[in-house]
Design a protein around this motif. Structure first.
Motif, PDB file in Angstrom:
ATOM      1  N   MET A 368       0.920  -1.298  -0.022  1.00 53.87           N
ATOM      2  CA  MET A 368      -0.093   0.126  -0.140  1.00 53.87           C
ATOM      3  C   MET A 368       0.715   1.412   0.069  1.00 53.87           C
ATOM      4  O   MET A 368       0.659   2.412  -0.749  1.00 53.87           O
ATOM      5  CB  MET A 368      -0.980   0.053   1.191  1.00 53.87           C
ATOM      6  CG  MET A 368      -2.106  -1.153   1.202  1.00 53.87           C
ATOM      7  SD  MET A 368      -2.826  -1.301   2.825  1.00 53.87           S
ATOM      8  CE  MET A 368      -3.587   0.325   2.984  1.00 53.87           C
ATOM      9  N   VAL A 369       2.054   1.381   0.571  1.00 53.83           N
ATOM     10  CA  VAL A 369       2.773   2.327   0.787  1.00 53.83           C
ATOM     11  C   VAL A 369       3.533   2.695  -0.492  1.00 53.83           C
ATOM     12  O   VAL A 369       3.494   3.790  -0.971  1.00 53.83           O
ATOM     13  CB  VAL A 369       4.089   2.293   1.941  1.00 53.83           C
ATOM     14  CG1 VAL A 369       5.001   3.372   1.869  1.00 53.83           C
ATOM     15  CG2 VAL A 369       3.291   2.354   3.389  1.00 53.83           C
ATOM     16  N   ILE A 370       3.826   1.691  -1.242  1.00 56.14           N
ATOM     17  CA  ILE A 370       4.773   1.626  -2.516  1.00 56.14           C
ATOM     18  C   ILE A 370       3.663   2.056  -3.467  1.00 56.14           C
ATOM     19  O   ILE A 370       4.121   2.922  -4.446  1.00 56.14           O
ATOM     20  CB  ILE A 370       5.377   0.426  -2.720  1.00 56.14           C
ATOM     21  CG1 ILE A 370       6.682   0.317  -1.802  1.00 56.14           C
ATOM     22  CG2 ILE A 370       5.997   0.602  -4.186  1.00 56.14           C
ATOM     23  CD1 ILE A 370       7.178  -1.389  -2.021  1.00 56.14           C
ATOM     24  N   LEU A 371       2.738   1.641  -3.537  1.00 56.31           N
ATOM     25  CA  LEU A 371       1.953   1.886  -4.817  1.00 56.31           C
ATOM     26  C   LEU A 371       0.965   3.087  -4.578  1.00 56.31           C
ATOM     27  O   LEU A 371       0.222   3.530  -5.487  1.00 56.31           O
ATOM     28  CB  LEU A 371       0.716   0.646  -5.063  1.00 56.31           C
ATOM     29  CG  LEU A 371       1.382  -0.599  -5.320  1.00 56.31           C
ATOM     30  CD1 LEU A 371       0.464  -1.579  -5.573  1.00 56.31           C
ATOM     31  CD2 LEU A 371       2.258  -0.717  -6.566  1.00 56.31           C
ATOM     32  N   ASN A 372       0.954   3.875  -3.425  1.00 56.19           N
ATOM     33  CA  ASN A 372       0.262   5.253  -3.085  1.00 56.19           C
ATOM     34  C   ASN A 372       1.128   6.066  -2.661  1.00 56.19           C
ATOM     35  O   ASN A 372       1.770   5.871  -1.756  1.00 56.19           O
ATOM     36  CB  ASN A 372      -0.985   4.942  -2.336  1.00 56.19           C
ATOM     37  CG  ASN A 372      -2.061   3.911  -2.752  1.00 56.19           C
ATOM     38  OD1 ASN A 372      -2.816   4.107  -3.602  1.00 56.19           O
ATOM     39  ND2 ASN A 372      -1.940   2.649  -2.166  1.00 56.19           N
ATOM     40  N   GLU A 373       1.073   7.403  -3.365  1.00 56.06           N
ATOM     41  CA  GLU A 373       2.131   8.325  -3.095  1.00 56.06           C
ATOM     42  C   GLU A 373       1.471   9.446  -1.741  1.00 56.06           C
ATOM     43  O   GLU A 373       2.284  10.053  -1.270  1.00 56.06           O
ATOM     44  CB  GLU A 373       2.426   9.197  -4.270  1.00 56.06           C
ATOM     45  CG  GLU A 373       3.488   8.273  -5.242  1.00 56.06           C
ATOM     46  CD  GLU A 373       3.633   9.255  -6.457  1.00 56.06           C
ATOM     47  OE1 GLU A 373       3.157  10.357  -6.473  1.00 56.06           O
ATOM     48  OE2 GLU A 373       4.279   8.576  -6.940  1.00 56.06           O
ATOM     49  N   LYS A 374       0.089   9.160  -1.612  1.00 51.82           N
ATOM     50  CA  LYS A 374      -0.459  10.010  -0.634  1.00 51.82           C
ATOM     51  C   LYS A 374       0.042   9.935   0.628  1.00 51.82           C
ATOM     52  O   LYS A 374       0.124   8.722   0.851  1.00 51.82           O
ATOM     53  CB  LYS A 374      -1.976  10.178  -0.843  1.00 51.82           C
ATOM     54  CG  LYS A 374      -2.683   8.679  -0.955  1.00 51.82           C
ATOM     55  CD  LYS A 374      -4.260   8.726  -1.371  1.00 51.82           C
ATOM     56  CE  LYS A 374      -4.679   7.287  -1.529  1.00 51.82           C
ATOM     57  NZ  LYS A 374      -6.021   7.509  -2.123  1.00 51.82           N
ATOM     58  N   ASP A 375      -0.171  10.807   1.740  1.00 49.55           N
ATOM     59  CA  ASP A 375       0.197  10.561   3.070  1.00 49.55           C
ATOM     60  C   ASP A 375      -0.942   9.646   3.816  1.00 49.55           C
ATOM     61  O   ASP A 375      -0.437   8.980   4.877  1.00 49.55           O
ATOM     62  CB  ASP A 375       0.631  11.745   3.694  1.00 49.55           C
ATOM     63  CG  ASP A 375       1.773  12.544   3.188  1.00 49.55           C
ATOM     64  OD1 ASP A 375       2.560  11.914   2.584  1.00 49.55           O
ATOM     65  OD2 ASP A 375       1.711  13.915   3.377  1.00 49.55           O
ATOM     66  N   VAL A 376      -1.966   9.959   3.269  1.00 47.94           N
ATOM     67  CA  VAL A 376      -3.304   9.115   4.087  1.00 47.94           C
ATOM     68  C   VAL A 376      -3.796   8.117   3.168  1.00 47.94           C
ATOM     69  O   VAL A 376      -4.463   8.416   2.239  1.00 47.94           O
ATOM     70  CB  VAL A 376      -4.293  10.121   4.578  1.00 47.94           C
ATOM     71  CG1 VAL A 376      -5.305   9.523   5.384  1.00 47.94           C
ATOM     72  CG2 VAL A 376      -3.837  11.286   5.577  1.00 47.94           C
ATOM     73  N   LEU A 377      -3.604   6.867   3.539  1.00 50.02           N
ATOM     74  CA  LEU A 377      -4.154   5.821   2.648  1.00 50.02           C
ATOM     75  C   LEU A 377      -5.452   5.497   3.192  1.00 50.02           C
ATOM     76  O   LEU A 377      -6.070   5.397   4.450  1.00 50.02           O
ATOM     77  CB  LEU A 377      -3.128   4.566   2.909  1.00 50.02           C
ATOM     78  CG  LEU A 377      -1.716   4.806   2.552  1.00 50.02           C
ATOM     79  CD1 LEU A 377      -1.003   3.642   3.197  1.00 50.02           C
ATOM     80  CD2 LEU A 377      -1.625   5.145   1.308  1.00 50.02           C
ATOM     81  N   GLU A 378      -6.536   5.212   2.153  1.00 50.31           N
ATOM     82  CA  GLU A 378      -7.860   5.049   2.422  1.00 50.31           C
ATOM     83  C   GLU A 378      -8.222   3.586   2.203  1.00 50.31           C
ATOM     84  O   GLU A 378      -7.524   2.834   1.584  1.00 50.31           O
ATOM     85  CB  GLU A 378      -8.524   6.095   1.623  1.00 50.31           C
ATOM     86  CG  GLU A 378      -8.205   7.583   1.694  1.00 50.31           C
ATOM     87  CD  GLU A 378      -8.910   8.471   0.363  1.00 50.31           C
ATOM     88  OE1 GLU A 378      -9.278   7.984  -0.235  1.00 50.31           O
ATOM     89  OE2 GLU A 378      -8.549   9.601   0.889  1.00 50.31           O
ATOM     90  N   GLY A 379      -9.520   3.245   2.714  1.00 47.24           N
ATOM     91  CA  GLY A 379     -10.109   2.201   2.098  1.00 47.24           C
ATOM     92  C   GLY A 379     -10.077   1.450   0.890  1.00 47.24           C
ATOM     93  O   GLY A 379      -9.842   0.354   0.772  1.00 47.24           O
ATOM     94  N   ASP A 380     -10.165   2.524  -0.177  1.00 50.72           N
ATOM     95  CA  ASP A 380      -9.905   2.146  -1.521  1.00 50.72           C
ATOM     96  C   ASP A 380      -8.659   1.464  -1.722  1.00 50.72           C
ATOM     97  O   ASP A 380      -8.311   0.925  -2.897  1.00 50.72           O
ATOM     98  CB  ASP A 380     -10.276   3.048  -2.465  1.00 50.72           C
ATOM     99  CG  ASP A 380     -11.748   3.234  -2.551  1.00 50.72           C
ATOM    100  OD1 ASP A 380     -12.808   2.526  -2.171  1.00 50.72           O
ATOM    101  OD2 ASP A 380     -12.360   4.491  -2.986  1.00 50.72           O
ATOM    102  N   ASP A 381      -7.618   1.975  -1.129  1.00 49.80           N
ATOM    103  CA  ASP A 381      -6.134   1.733  -1.337  1.00 49.80           C
ATOM    104  C   ASP A 381      -5.810   0.378  -0.556  1.00 49.80           C
ATOM    105  O   ASP A 381      -4.760  -0.289  -1.056  1.00 49.80           O
ATOM    106  CB  ASP A 381      -5.286   2.632  -0.662  1.00 49.80           C
ATOM    107  CG  ASP A 381      -5.520   4.012  -1.022  1.00 49.80           C
ATOM    108  OD1 ASP A 381      -5.438   4.144  -2.409  1.00 49.80           O
ATOM    109  OD2 ASP A 381      -5.492   5.037  -0.307  1.00 49.80           O
TER     110      ASP A 381
END
Length: 450
Positions: A368-381
């Motif tokens: 999840m951290v690698i595939l998403n650059e945003k600081d706040v990860l959501e349910g869709d992630d």
């Protein structure tokens, strides 16, 4: 040019001068003293990479100097000089910790060679201490995490058992952290300064595993071109972690039993036993009691290993720890340590059953951290497999419950769990909260064999 700080102690000024001139030409920083007592006082205020001392001196002899050096800094090598090659004196000096001894008639090249070897020995010991310190620091960042009642029981048992030398057997599913808890035991024990050595007994074929564990002598088999030290010998003074010990062959089990009973090993092809001072911590995800019943595991070895049993709970049984674990993984994976999860994302992770346990959770958070650059990860992630967990239809319909007997309900529940885990009986028994032998008996009763 060579480097190193050398102390020379000899009551003969001419000998001090001869050695200092020779070694300074080699690039060494040399200080000379004609009194052992003065030299030891200097050692209290300054450090040296090597001490060369005469053995026969007034006021304080070389063996007393040797003891003083070892008390001040055990890693400093000491070379003893003697005017006469006395075997008894040399043996006594080496037994007390001297690196080497030389006669004063030794050739210059021999002296230089011994000095270089002693300094290399000192460098390796310092490097070894540094690496051990780094391992300890690394271990501090990878400690077991949890505040649930189950994990508190584990930590309490570790605190009580670690200071002892008793053999321990860790039970737990794959991914629950068996090696991590073994390291906790090691670093909380009196053997913490010794080596921590581990091996996965199920990862190697029998012949190679035997050689790795106990070593071999040259010529004992094709390809054995020189003697090899086994891992039991390498682990002397420390802890040896035997992962997946239930996968050992009967022949290896016999040899492990000898180690635990006699505290000695015999290398492959060898005839002489070698004493080993090592604490054994073993781990398994198998039901060893069932293995005993089926003749796959020795009962006497099991009782030797199971002196202090420790069971690591699966992650699905300590879901209160999931927020703590997620927070820890986010901090370690994020460059600035500021990555967060929304409450709904955390809820999705918490409701999942985690058949791969903590290792699977760490891998999912990393993804999840690698595939998403945003600081706040959501349910869709959160990966779809985890998002959709619990939405699949159940085997038993609610309207059928009233007409089904308790045995029918149990049978249907067994079928559902076994289907969920692909008929992996060990995993199914863990989910059901029963041991594998009980599960086998239930399967036989209901005729459920696949």
């Amino acid at each position: 040019m060579a480097s190193g700080k050398i102390m020379i102690i000899d009551d003969e000024e001419s000998m001090c001068q001869f050695l200092s001139i020779m070694l300074r030409k080699e690039g060494f920083d040399v200080q000379t003293y004609t009194s052992g007592r003065v030299a030891l006082e200097k050692l209290q205020a300054d450090s040296f990479d090597l001490v060369i001392t005469d053995i026969h001196m007034p006021e304080m002899d070389g063996l007393e100097v040797l003891s003083g050096v070892k008390e001040s800094d055990p890693t400093t090598p000491v070379v003893i000089l003697t005017a006469y090659a006395s075997l008894e004196t040399a043996i006594e000096a080496v037994n007390r910790g001297a690196f080497h001894y030389l006669t004063k008639q030794a050739k210059n090249e021999e002296i230089k060679m011994v000095v270089k070897k002693a300094l290399e020995h000192r460098r390796l010991r310092k490097e070894n201490r540094f690496l051990k310190k780094q391992l300890r620091i690394q271990h501090e960042t990878k400690k077991m995490i949890g505040k649930s009642p189950m994990m508190n029981e584990v930590f309490d048992l570790v605190a009580r058992a670690a200071p002892t030398d008793s053999t321990m057997l860790i039970h737990g599913e794959s991914g629950t952290g068996k090696e991590l808890i073994a390291k906790e035991i090691h670093y909380a024990s009196k053997r913490a300064d010794g080596p921590f050595v581990s091996i996965n007994c199920g990862a190697l074929p029998e012949t190679l595993l035997e050689s790795e564990l106990f070593g071999h002598v040259r010529g004992s088999f094709t390809g054995a071109v020189k003697d090899k030290e086994g891992l039991f010998a390498v682990a002397c003074g420390g802890t040896f972690f035997l992962d997946e010990v239930g996968d050992c062959s009967p022949a290896i089990q016999v040899k492990l039993l000898r180690v635990l009973q006699e505290r000695e090993i015999i290398p492959v092809g060898g005839t002489r036993p070698i004493d080993v001072d090592v604490r054994v911590v073993a781990a398994t995800n198998a039901d060893l009691e069932l293995g005993i019943e089926e003749g796959r595991f020795r009962a006497d070895l099991y009782y030797r290993l199971n002196v202090i049993p420790l069971t690591l709970p699966p992650l699905r049984n300590r879901k209160d720890d999931i927020p703590l674990l997620v927070d820890h993984f986010l901090k370690s994976l994020s460059a600035n340590g500021e990555r967060k999860l929304t409450p709904d994302a955390l809820e999705l992770l918490t409701q999942y059953d985690w058949p791969g346990n903590v290792r699977e959770l760490e891998n999912i958070v990393e993804r999840m951290v690698i595939l998403n650059e945003k600081d706040v990860l959501e349910g869709d992630d959160v990966p779809p497999r985890i998002r959709n967990f619990g939405n699949e239809p159940v085997t038993v319909e609610d309207q059928d419950l009233g007409s089904m007997s308790l045995q029918d309900l149990e049978k249907q529940h067994l079928i559902r769990i076994l289907n969920d885990v692909g008929w992996q009986k060990r995993k199914a028994s863990s989910i059901l909260g029963i041991n594998t032998s009980t599960l086998y008996r239930k399967l036989q009763r209901y005729g459920l064999e696949q």
